[in-house]
Design a protein around this motif. Structure first.
Motif, PDB file in Angstrom:
ATOM      1  N   PHE A  95      -6.485  22.370 -12.279  1.00 28.73           N
ATOM      2  CA  PHE A  95      -5.746  21.132 -12.028  1.00 28.73           C
ATOM      3  C   PHE A  95      -6.384  19.980 -12.787  1.00 28.73           C
ATOM      4  O   PHE A  95      -7.602  19.794 -12.777  1.00 28.73           O
ATOM      5  CB  PHE A  95      -5.722  20.829 -10.527  1.00 28.73           C
ATOM      6  N   ASP A  96      -5.552  19.199 -13.458  1.00 30.15           N
ATOM      7  CA  ASP A  96      -6.012  18.152 -14.368  1.00 30.15           C
ATOM      8  C   ASP A  96      -6.445  16.913 -13.587  1.00 30.15           C
ATOM      9  O   ASP A  96      -5.685  15.954 -13.436  1.00 30.15           O
ATOM     10  CB  ASP A  96      -4.886  17.827 -15.349  1.00 30.15           C
ATOM     11  N   MET A  97      -7.678  16.940 -13.115  1.00 26.40           N
ATOM     12  CA  MET A  97      -8.173  15.826 -12.321  1.00 26.40           C
ATOM     13  C   MET A  97      -8.366  14.563 -13.154  1.00 26.40           C
ATOM     14  O   MET A  97      -8.041  13.449 -12.719  1.00 26.40           O
ATOM     15  CB  MET A  97      -9.489  16.208 -11.640  1.00 26.40           C
ATOM     16  N   ALA A  98      -8.877  14.714 -14.381  1.00 33.25           N
ATOM     17  CA  ALA A  98      -9.076  13.547 -15.240  1.00 33.25           C
ATOM     18  C   ALA A  98      -7.746  12.864 -15.539  1.00 33.25           C
ATOM     19  O   ALA A  98      -7.618  11.633 -15.458  1.00 33.25           O
ATOM     20  CB  ALA A  98      -9.771  13.967 -16.540  1.00 33.25           C
ATOM     21  N   GLY A  99      -6.731  13.661 -15.875  1.00 34.82           N
ATOM     22  CA  GLY A  99      -5.418  13.091 -16.132  1.00 34.82           C
ATOM     23  C   GLY A  99      -4.833  12.418 -14.902  1.00 34.82           C
ATOM     24  O   GLY A  99      -4.212  11.355 -14.994  1.00 34.82           O
ATOM     25  N   THR A 100      -5.033  13.039 -13.746  1.00 35.62           N
ATOM     26  CA  THR A 100      -4.532  12.464 -12.495  1.00 35.62           C
ATOM     27  C   THR A 100      -5.144  11.096 -12.234  1.00 35.62           C
ATOM     28  O   THR A 100      -4.447  10.131 -11.888  1.00 35.62           O
ATOM     29  CB  THR A 100      -4.847  13.406 -11.319  1.00 35.62           C
ATOM     30  N   LEU A 101      -6.465  10.981 -12.398  1.00 31.74           N
ATOM     31  CA  LEU A 101      -7.152   9.714 -12.142  1.00 31.74           C
ATOM     32  C   LEU A 101      -6.737   8.636 -13.148  1.00 31.74           C
ATOM     33  O   LEU A 101      -6.516   7.474 -12.781  1.00 31.74           O
ATOM     34  CB  LEU A 101      -8.667   9.922 -12.179  1.00 31.74           C
ATOM     35  N   LEU A 102      -6.621   9.022 -14.438  1.00 38.46           N
ATOM     36  CA  LEU A 102      -6.223   8.046 -15.458  1.00 38.46           C
ATOM     37  C   LEU A 102      -4.797   7.556 -15.227  1.00 38.46           C
ATOM     38  O   LEU A 102      -4.508   6.358 -15.371  1.00 38.46           O
ATOM     39  CB  LEU A 102      -6.360   8.659 -16.854  1.00 38.46           C
ATOM     40  N   LEU A 103      -3.893   8.468 -14.872  1.00 37.15           N
ATOM     41  CA  LEU A 103      -2.521   8.060 -14.607  1.00 37.15           C
ATOM     42  C   LEU A 103      -2.452   7.159 -13.377  1.00 37.15           C
ATOM     43  O   LEU A 103      -1.733   6.149 -13.368  1.00 37.15           O
ATOM     44  CB  LEU A 103      -1.640   9.292 -14.408  1.00 37.15           C
ATOM     45  N   ALA A 104      -3.191   7.511 -12.324  1.00 44.37           N
ATOM     46  CA  ALA A 104      -3.217   6.681 -11.122  1.00 44.37           C
ATOM     47  C   ALA A 104      -3.764   5.287 -11.442  1.00 44.37           C
ATOM     48  O   ALA A 104      -3.250   4.276 -10.948  1.00 44.37           O
ATOM     49  CB  ALA A 104      -4.053   7.345 -10.039  1.00 44.37           C
ATOM     50  N   ALA A 143       0.836  -1.213   0.000  1.00 44.04           N
ATOM     51  CA  ALA A 143       0.000   0.000   0.000  1.00 44.04           C
ATOM     52  C   ALA A 143       0.864   1.255   0.000  1.00 44.04           C
ATOM     53  O   ALA A 143       0.559   2.240  -0.680  1.00 44.04           O
ATOM     54  CB  ALA A 143      -0.925  -0.008   1.221  1.00 44.04           C
ATOM     55  N   TYR A 144       1.961   1.221   0.745  1.00 47.07           N
ATOM     56  CA  TYR A 144       2.899   2.349   0.806  1.00 47.07           C
ATOM     57  C   TYR A 144       3.540   2.591  -0.557  1.00 47.07           C
ATOM     58  O   TYR A 144       3.577   3.720  -1.062  1.00 47.07           O
ATOM     59  CB  TYR A 144       3.951   2.016   1.864  1.00 47.07           C
ATOM     60  N   LEU A 145       4.036   1.520  -1.175  1.00 53.16           N
ATOM     61  CA  LEU A 145       4.709   1.651  -2.470  1.00 53.16           C
ATOM     62  C   LEU A 145       3.738   2.042  -3.577  1.00 53.16           C
ATOM     63  O   LEU A 145       4.077   2.831  -4.469  1.00 53.16           O
ATOM     64  CB  LEU A 145       5.408   0.339  -2.833  1.00 53.16           C
ATOM     65  N   LEU A 146       2.526   1.505  -3.548  1.00 50.79           N
ATOM     66  CA  LEU A 146       1.528   1.855  -4.564  1.00 50.79           C
ATOM     67  C   LEU A 146       1.160   3.334  -4.478  1.00 50.79           C
ATOM     68  O   LEU A 146       1.007   4.005  -5.506  1.00 50.79           O
ATOM     69  CB  LEU A 146       0.274   0.989  -4.406  1.00 50.79           C
ATOM     70  N   ALA A 147       1.012   3.843  -3.252  1.00 49.65           N
ATOM     71  CA  ALA A 147       0.668   5.263  -3.088  1.00 49.65           C
ATOM     72  C   ALA A 147       1.773   6.146  -3.648  1.00 49.65           C
ATOM     73  O   ALA A 147       1.511   7.123  -4.356  1.00 49.65           O
ATOM     74  CB  ALA A 147       0.424   5.581  -1.610  1.00 49.65           C
ATOM     75  N   ILE A 148       3.023   5.800  -3.362  1.00 53.03           N
ATOM     76  CA  ILE A 148       4.148   6.578  -3.887  1.00 53.03           C
ATOM     77  C   ILE A 148       4.175   6.527  -5.408  1.00 53.03           C
ATOM     78  O   ILE A 148       4.309   7.552  -6.091  1.00 53.03           O
ATOM     79  CB  ILE A 148       5.478   6.058  -3.309  1.00 53.03           C
ATOM     80  N   THR A 149       4.030   5.326  -5.969  1.00 51.50           N
ATOM     81  CA  THR A 149       4.150   5.145  -7.418  1.00 51.50           C
ATOM     82  C   THR A 149       3.044   5.863  -8.172  1.00 51.50           C
ATOM     83  O   THR A 149       3.292   6.522  -9.184  1.00 51.50           O
ATOM     84  CB  THR A 149       4.142   3.650  -7.764  1.00 51.50           C
ATOM     85  N   THR A 150       1.817   5.741  -7.696  1.00 55.24           N
ATOM     86  CA  THR A 150       0.681   6.283  -8.448  1.00 55.24           C
ATOM     87  C   THR A 150       0.538   7.790  -8.321  1.00 55.24           C
ATOM     88  O   THR A 150      -0.028   8.433  -9.204  1.00 55.24           O
ATOM     89  CB  THR A 150      -0.634   5.627  -7.992  1.00 55.24           C
ATOM     90  N   LEU A 151       1.081   8.389  -7.250  1.00 57.10           N
ATOM     91  CA  LEU A 151       0.821   9.803  -6.995  1.00 57.10           C
ATOM     92  C   LEU A 151       2.038  10.699  -7.182  1.00 57.10           C
ATOM     93  O   LEU A 151       1.930  11.911  -7.053  1.00 57.10           O
ATOM     94  CB  LEU A 151       0.282   9.970  -5.568  1.00 57.10           C
ATOM     95  N   THR A 152       3.177  10.121  -7.506  1.00 59.69           N
ATOM     96  CA  THR A 152       4.407  10.908  -7.536  1.00 59.69           C
ATOM     97  C   THR A 152       4.373  12.034  -8.568  1.00 59.69           C
ATOM     98  O   THR A 152       4.811  13.152  -8.301  1.00 59.69           O
ATOM     99  CB  THR A 152       5.629   9.983  -7.750  1.00 59.69           C
ATOM    100  N   VAL A 153       3.842  11.784  -9.769  1.00 58.47           N
ATOM    101  CA  VAL A 153       3.767  12.833 -10.787  1.00 58.47           C
ATOM    102  C   VAL A 153       2.718  13.874 -10.405  1.00 58.47           C
ATOM    103  O   VAL A 153       2.927  15.084 -10.579  1.00 58.47           O
ATOM    104  CB  VAL A 153       3.454  12.225 -12.165  1.00 58.47           C
ATOM    105  N   SER A 154       1.594  13.419  -9.881  1.00 59.92           N
ATOM    106  CA  SER A 154       0.509  14.334  -9.534  1.00 59.92           C
ATOM    107  C   SER A 154       0.921  15.323  -8.451  1.00 59.92           C
ATOM    108  O   SER A 154       0.633  16.523  -8.547  1.00 59.92           O
ATOM    109  CB  SER A 154      -0.719  13.542  -9.064  1.00 59.92           C
ATOM    110  N   VAL A 155       1.613  14.852  -7.421  1.00 58.53           N
ATOM    111  CA  VAL A 155       2.018  15.777  -6.362  1.00 58.53           C
ATOM    112  C   VAL A 155       3.097  16.736  -6.866  1.00 58.53           C
ATOM    113  O   VAL A 155       3.175  17.889  -6.430  1.00 58.53           O
ATOM    114  CB  VAL A 155       2.486  15.034  -5.093  1.00 58.53           C
ATOM    115  N   GLY A 156       3.917  16.277  -7.813  1.00 57.55           N
ATOM    116  CA  GLY A 156       4.904  17.178  -8.396  1.00 57.55           C
ATOM    117  C   GLY A 156       4.245  18.310  -9.150  1.00 57.55           C
ATOM    118  O   GLY A 156       4.628  19.483  -9.017  1.00 57.55           O
ATOM    119  N   ARG A 157       3.236  17.982  -9.943  1.00 55.40           N
ATOM    120  CA  ARG A 157       2.504  19.003 -10.687  1.00 55.40           C
ATOM    121  C   ARG A 157       1.765  19.940  -9.742  1.00 55.40           C
ATOM    122  O   ARG A 157       1.737  21.164  -9.931  1.00 55.40           O
ATOM    123  CB  ARG A 157       1.526  18.328 -11.648  1.00 55.40           C
TER     124      ARG A 157
END
Length: 477
Positions: free
Chosen positions: A210-219, A64-78
């Motif tokens: 903020f690109d919510m659709a892109g964030t959800l699709l990338l996640a 769960a820790y690694l998945l959260a980091i992997t899926t959200l890393t680009v979104s939090v950067g943006r």
């Protein structure tokens, strides 16, 4: 005249002191997330006993820790680029610290897994924004040294986790492996609050877009890929194939959505930059190789070479210890010799180390190979990070730092699955724990022969990219 010179000297000294405190806060922001990964791994047996769960159940505490980091890393950067990196980094440190408290006090496994996912979100903010802050707060001539320092702190967190976690569990019980983050997080928050530069107005006008659709699709794409690589422990079944197909479909939809979005999460045009694209590809390949050392080595050292658990831990700690002492010198070499040269040197050293792991026998051969491979990785990591972050536009530092961390995480996830599967197949058994020593030797040779090929592919990418860059520079002149 003298008062003016004195004032300039005082200003310079104050600036250097400020940079040191900024780097101290960024170092803690890199150390805590890596410590959060390695210290939890060592606690899994104790957590399985405490919550009366299976190994597969408690494995989700790490996953769960690694998945959260992997899926959200680009979104939090943006998001940091748009709303302010200092503000978001402080939120990330606070979230990581509070989630650590919740993990240490959790009365049920599902609650701990949820808390670990929140901790992973905080960790993603800390890692991505710490790297992005380097370009904003450190002089360009010292970027390589700063990147090497952050890599060293990450290595310290990884190396410290198993020994510190074992001591805390033995002395205070499993909650201590999470609660230890509380004082460290408090110090990190205080340093960041006091010394990081205030956010400017960059991107505030875009906040509503903020690109919510892109964030959800990338996640969705990244979650599906990560699960496809981890479920089944390397053997691909129908579920793995379905998840992989979903990942590619979501990635295609993400690319389409980004091309139409008014304020995209990632401007796809940035990937036309050959240096960035090459650096991300090399980062994924090399992370895949490094994960192989963590997946394959414990079985090889214990089953093939007959080491005890303590012996395996001692031998495997050699790599992280070398990383601790190698990060800062690697960064200084980048500052002096330039990123392209040091990338090539690091990759050549890594290739030599991987070949040595495949052909050198015994414990002495393994240690010698790791002593070659690990400094090569430090050289590559410091130079590759510098090549990516040195000339990034201020409003893109967060998202590009996120992409760099993402490529690394995808490589780690792929390496855990694919390199583990190659090792198992080459050993001729579906259960590594009962394989004969001779079979494990052969599996080790095949796995690191493949690793050497991956490093060679990274070398080819580097050669083509930087040769084209030199040709383009000559044409411009």
């Amino acid at each position: 005249m003298k008062p003016i010179i004195a004032e300039q000297g005082e200003a310079l000294a104050e600036s250097r002191c400020s940079v040191r405190w900024v780097l101290a806060s960024l170092c803690l922001s890199m150390l805590l997330p890596s410590l959060g990964t390695s210290i939890a791994n060592v606690g899994l047996p104790a957590l399985a006993r405490a919550f009366d769960g299976s190994f597969q159940d408690v494995q989700w505490i790490v996953l769960a820790y690694l998945l959260a980091i992997t899926t959200l890393t680009v979104s939090v950067g943006r998001l940091g680029d748009m709303t302010g990196r200092r503000r978001l980094l402080l939120i990330g440190i606070l979230l990581f610290t509070l989630a650590s408290v919740l993990s240490g006090l959790a009365p049920a496994l599902w609650l701990m897994t949820t808390a670990r996912a929140l901790q992973g979100l905080g960790a993603a903010m800390m890692m991505v924004l710490a790297m992005a802050f380097v370009g904003e707060t450190v002089p360009k001539a010292r970027t390589g040294s700063a990147m090497g320092l952050l890599a060293t702190m990450s290595a310290i967190g990884t190396a410290l986790g198993p020994s510190l976690g074992g001591a805390l569990i033995a002395g205070f019980g499993w909650p201590a492996i999470f609660l230890v983050n509380v004082p460290l997080g408090t110090v990190a928050f205080t340093l960041a609050y006091c010394f990081l530069p205030a956010d400017d107005n960059i991107g505030k006008a875009e906040r509503a877009g903020f690109d919510m659709a892109g964030t959800l699709l990338l996640a969705l794409a990244l979650s599906a890929y990560a699960l496809a690589m981890t479920i089944g422990r390397g053997s691909f079944g129908l579920l793995n194939l379905a998840l992989l197909a979903a990942a590619f479909l979501a990635a295609g939809l993400f690319a389409f959505a980004e091309s139409k979005a008014a304020s995209p999460l990632i401007r796809l045009a940035v990937f036309r930059n050959p240096v960035l694209s090459a650096s991300l590809a090399m980062n994924a390949l090399i992370s895949t190789v490094m994960m192989a050392t963590l997946v394959v080595s414990p079985f090889y050292l214990s089953r093939a070479l007959g080491l005890s658990e303590a012996g395996v831990g001692a031998v495997m700690s050699i790599g992280p210890v070398i990383s601790i002492f190698g990060g800062i010198p690697a960064g200084r070499l980048v500052d002096r010799l330039g990123a392209p040269f040091v990338i090539a040197a690091g990759l050549f050293a890594m290739a030599a180390g991987a070949i040595a792991l495949a052909v050198l026998p015994g414990i002495a051969g393994y240690i010698a190979a790791i002593a070659i491979l690990t400094p090569g990785y430090q050289l590559f990591q410091a130079s590759n990070n510098t090549a990516v972050m040195a000339d990034v536009a201020p409003d893109q530092r967060g998202v590009i730092s996120g992409a760099l961390n993402l490529s690394r995480n995808l490589g780690l996830i792929t390496g855990a699955s694919v390199m583990g599967a190659i090792f198992a197949r080459a050993s001729g058994t579906s259960d590594i724990t009962v394989a004969r020593p001779e079979a494990l030797h052969w599996g080790m040779q095949i796995a690191f022969a493949v690793a050497a090929m991956l490093i060679a592919a990274a070398l080819a990418i580097a050669a083509v990219t930087y040769r084209r860059g030199r040709v383009a520079d000559r044409l411009q002149k």
